[in-house]
Structures are given as structure tokens and as C-alpha cells.
Scaffold this motif. Sequence first.
Motif, PDB file in Angstrom:
ATOM      1  N   SER A   1      32.023  33.458  52.727  1.00  0.00           N
ATOM      2  CA  SER A   1      32.004  33.877  51.322  1.00  0.00           C
ATOM      3  C   SER A   1      30.596  34.339  50.925  1.00  0.00           C
ATOM      4  N   ALA A   2      29.595  33.599  51.396  1.00  0.00           N
ATOM      5  CA  ALA A   2      28.212  33.978  51.082  1.00  0.00           C
ATOM      6  C   ALA A   2      27.875  35.336  51.695  1.00  0.00           C
ATOM      7  N   ILE A   3      28.278  35.539  52.969  1.00  0.00           N
ATOM      8  CA  ILE A   3      28.014  36.831  53.628  1.00  0.00           C
ATOM      9  C   ILE A   3      28.709  37.961  52.885  1.00  0.00           C
ATOM     10  N   LYS A   4      29.933  37.689  52.443  1.00  0.00           N
ATOM     11  CA  LYS A   4      30.685  38.716  51.735  1.00  0.00           C
ATOM     12  C   LYS A   4      29.991  39.083  50.425  1.00  0.00           C
ATOM     13  N   LEU A   5      29.470  38.079  49.690  1.00  0.00           N
ATOM     14  CA  LEU A   5      28.775  38.343  48.427  1.00  0.00           C
ATOM     15  C   LEU A   5      27.486  39.132  48.660  1.00  0.00           C
ATOM     16  N   TYR A   6      26.713  38.711  49.668  1.00  0.00           N
ATOM     17  CA  TYR A   6      25.471  39.418  49.972  1.00  0.00           C
ATOM     18  C   TYR A   6      25.754  40.866  50.373  1.00  0.00           C
TER      19      TYR A   6
ATOM     20  N   LEU B   1      24.468  44.218  48.414  1.00  0.00           N
ATOM     21  CA  LEU B   1      23.676  45.263  49.071  1.00  0.00           C
ATOM     22  C   LEU B   1      24.369  46.615  48.967  1.00  0.00           C
ATOM     23  N   SER B   2      25.682  46.622  49.107  1.00  0.00           N
ATOM     24  CA  SER B   2      26.398  47.904  49.068  1.00  0.00           C
ATOM     25  C   SER B   2      26.347  48.547  47.681  1.00  0.00           C
ATOM     26  N   ARG B   3      26.223  47.696  46.643  1.00  0.00           N
ATOM     27  CA  ARG B   3      26.172  48.242  45.279  1.00  0.00           C
ATOM     28  C   ARG B   3      24.733  48.484  44.817  1.00  0.00           C
ATOM     29  N   GLY B   4      23.755  48.217  45.708  1.00  0.00           N
ATOM     30  CA  GLY B   4      22.347  48.486  45.390  1.00  0.00           C
ATOM     31  C   GLY B   4      21.756  47.534  44.393  1.00  0.00           C
ATOM     32  N   LEU B   5      22.230  46.299  44.352  1.00  0.00           N
ATOM     33  CA  LEU B   5      21.697  45.317  43.400  1.00  0.00           C
ATOM     34  C   LEU B   5      20.300  44.841  43.795  1.00  0.00           C
TER      35      LEU B   5
ATOM     36  N   ASP C   1      14.379  45.852  45.578  1.00  0.00           N
ATOM     37  CA  ASP C   1      13.096  45.412  46.121  1.00  0.00           C
ATOM     38  C   ASP C   1      13.245  45.157  47.611  1.00  0.00           C
ATOM     39  N   PRO C   2      12.400  45.756  48.464  1.00  0.00           N
ATOM     40  CA  PRO C   2      12.492  45.538  49.916  1.00  0.00           C
ATOM     41  C   PRO C   2      12.357  44.072  50.311  1.00  0.00           C
ATOM     42  N   LYS C   3      11.495  43.341  49.545  1.00  0.00           N
ATOM     43  CA  LYS C   3      11.340  41.923  49.892  1.00  0.00           C
ATOM     44  C   LYS C   3      12.648  41.153  49.655  1.00  0.00           C
ATOM     45  N   LYS C   4      13.340  41.484  48.534  1.00  0.00           N
ATOM     46  CA  LYS C   4      14.612  40.826  48.261  1.00  0.00           C
ATOM     47  C   LYS C   4      15.670  41.219  49.294  1.00  0.00           C
ATOM     48  N   GLN C   5      15.628  42.493  49.695  1.00  0.00           N
ATOM     49  CA  GLN C   5      16.563  42.931  50.732  1.00  0.00           C
ATOM     50  C   GLN C   5      16.328  42.178  52.033  1.00  0.00           C
ATOM     51  N   LEU C   6      15.041  41.994  52.377  1.00  0.00           N
ATOM     52  CA  LEU C   6      14.717  41.245  53.587  1.00  0.00           C
ATOM     53  C   LEU C   6      15.191  39.799  53.478  1.00  0.00           C
ATOM     54  N   GLY C   7      14.986  39.198  52.278  1.00  0.00           N
ATOM     55  CA  GLY C   7      15.431  37.821  52.089  1.00  0.00           C
ATOM     56  C   GLY C   7      16.935  37.685  52.206  1.00  0.00           C
TER      57      GLY C   7
END
Length: 409
Positions: free
Chosen positions: A207-212, A216-220, A223-229
Amino acid sequence: MRNFDKMFAALVLIIILLCIGINAVIATAVRNDGNRFYQVEINRLCRQLEDGKSPDLSVCTYVTGVRKYNGSKDFFDSNSSYVIREIDGTFYRFDYLPLRENTLRLLLLINIPLLMLLALFLGVMFYLRRQLLKPFDKLVNVPYELSKGILTTPLEENRSRFFGRFVWGINMLRETMENQKQRELSLQKEKQTLLLSISHDIKTPLSAIKLYASALSRGLYQDPKKQLGVSLRINEKVDEIEHFVSDLSLAARKDFLQLEVNLSEFYLSEAITSIASHYSETLALNRTVFTIDPFTDCIVTGDVDRSIEVLQNIVENAIKYGDGREIHIGFSNEENGRLVTVTNTGSTLSESELIHIFDSFWRGSNSAGKSGTGLGLYICRQLMLKMGGEIFAQIKENEMCVTLVFRMA
């Protein structure tokens, strides 16, 4: 049992009718030729007297006495049956049994042995009915009941020399099957519980992977750092799922057979003799040369029944995967151990496959077109380990060698 009783009654009736017929024939024969029997004996006694010999009544059946006339009046007494003959100017009286007594005596001589044989026949038939057919009648439905899973009703123990050990063995089989059934049910329950637990645990990281992934797919996350996290957290959840999958794989590879071993001490010759008696004739019919090296008997530690099972499994594999020319059992010693090696000609297994032959559900390239589950050698290894021994395999010059290591007592 009912058919046996009918056949038994028919045989008894036939024997009785036969006895009656024999008696009727003898009685008729005696009546038709009643005088012939004692006349023959009287003639024989007369010849003895003519030869100057004393009459021998010990061989006579019908003549009971011989009297020489001496002038007494009772010589002509008519209260008994007799014949008077003149021999050399002297009268002799030959007393004999009357026809009725002759017939009765002859019938007794014939009927007493017949009655003894009839009594013996009845005794044997009753013994067979009680000791063989009656116990067997109770066992007729046992295989059917076992095939239907009816395992709760034990057979009544008895001391029959024919079926006592068989009944004991059937009860042991029933108990073993019942215990195996309970173990399988318990194992299935544990596996089902484990699967449900792991399935539930996997849902959280999924469920967590699906939410993440959705975020990401909707561009929420711009920030590159948040994307990395987020990617690192996704990787952590994937690691959790891999951990659960590893647990599931480990549970699947667990000792699902729950093999039991009764450790004791036994002579190695007990196992080898059982294998020799079981396979010598069978392999000879298949024209397979089966040889066993001479060996010095010794006491080893383990379970004799399980040891025989392991050896049987290996010999069966030698028959199935060998070329049928030769199977050989050899012996050697090592420190605190006795090695038993089963060798068969015609090995087609590659060296690279050799390390896997004791894995569960593994089958080699030489098993194509041959039935099997891939559990035989796996079970052998588990049993040998439980008995404190070991098992290993080698390929030598197109020969497959499987060696069992028994621990010396």
C-alpha cells in the motif's frame, strides 16, 4: 464364511451318504455269501489238522473254537453255530459266529476307522474355520475402510498364530496413518496461518509503495531531495516484501515430512540380510547381477527399519536409473563408522547435477519419462542425519555410487 459353511455341510452330507452306501453294500455282500467267510477258515483249519498240526485260531475271524470228539454229549449241543468234520476217522467240531454276528463284526471293523476319519475331518474343518476363516472374515473390509480414511476403529487383538502379528501390523498401520493424518492437518493449519499472516503483512508495504508511486506519477514531489527520499522509502518497502517472501520460501522448504526415528542399536547384518532376501530373486529374474561383498558384522546406532527403508530406496533408484547390468553393495570402515556403498552401472547423471540429488523435489536430467517426486534421496538424507549418520554420492567411471555412513555403537 457363509459359503464355507454351505460347502462344509455339503461335504459332511456326502461323506455320511457314502458311509451309508458302503455299509449297505457290505451287508448285502455278507448276506449273499454269508457262509463263504467261515467256510474258508474251517477248510484252512482242517488242512492243518490233516498235516498233524494244532489248529491256529489266532488268524481266524469267524471260527471261535475247535473241539475233538471225546464221547461227551455236549459235543452235539445246538445252542451255538458249528460244523462237524471227519478228519482221519476223528470228528471235529468247529464253532463259528452266526451270520448276524459276522455282519456286525465286519461292519464295526469298517465303520470305526470311517468314524475316526470323519471326526478328524470335522475337527480340521472346525479348526480352519475358527483359526483362519473367522479372523480373516473380520479383516475383509479393513483395506476398504482404510482407503476411505476410516482410521479410528482398531481391530480386536488376538493370539492367533496365523493372524495375530498381521492384526498387530494392521493396527500399527492404522495408528501411523492416523498420526500422519493429524500431522498433515496440523501442518496445513500452520501453513495456512503463515500464508494469511504474511499476506496481511505484505499488504502494508505494498500500500505504501502504491501511494508513493501514485504521488510520483502525479508530480506531487517536485523537489529532487523529496523524490530521492521517496525512492529510498520505496526501496525499504521492497526490502520488507523480500524479507516476507524469504520467510515464505523458508517455510516451504521446512521439514514438512516430520520423519520419526527410533534410535537404538542393531546389527548391520539385519538390514543387509533383509535387502538380500528382498532383491536377490527379483534382480535375478531381471538378469541383473546383484552381489554383496563379505563383511564383518558389527553393531551400529540407528533405526533398523528406517535403515532398511533407506537401503531399499537407494537400490530402487539403482534399478530405475541404472542400465540393469549390475548392482553391487560394498563395505568399508572409517573412524567410528561403517560405510555401506550401493553401486550401479550405467550412470547418466552429470557431475554438475550431483550436488542437488539430495534436495527436495529435485529431479535430474536422467529422470525424463520416469515416474517420481524427487523426494526419495531427500528422505534418505533426512533419515540418515536423524540417525547420526550421513549419505553422499559419487560418479566413478560411468558408475553411480551412493554411500551410507552408519555410526558405530
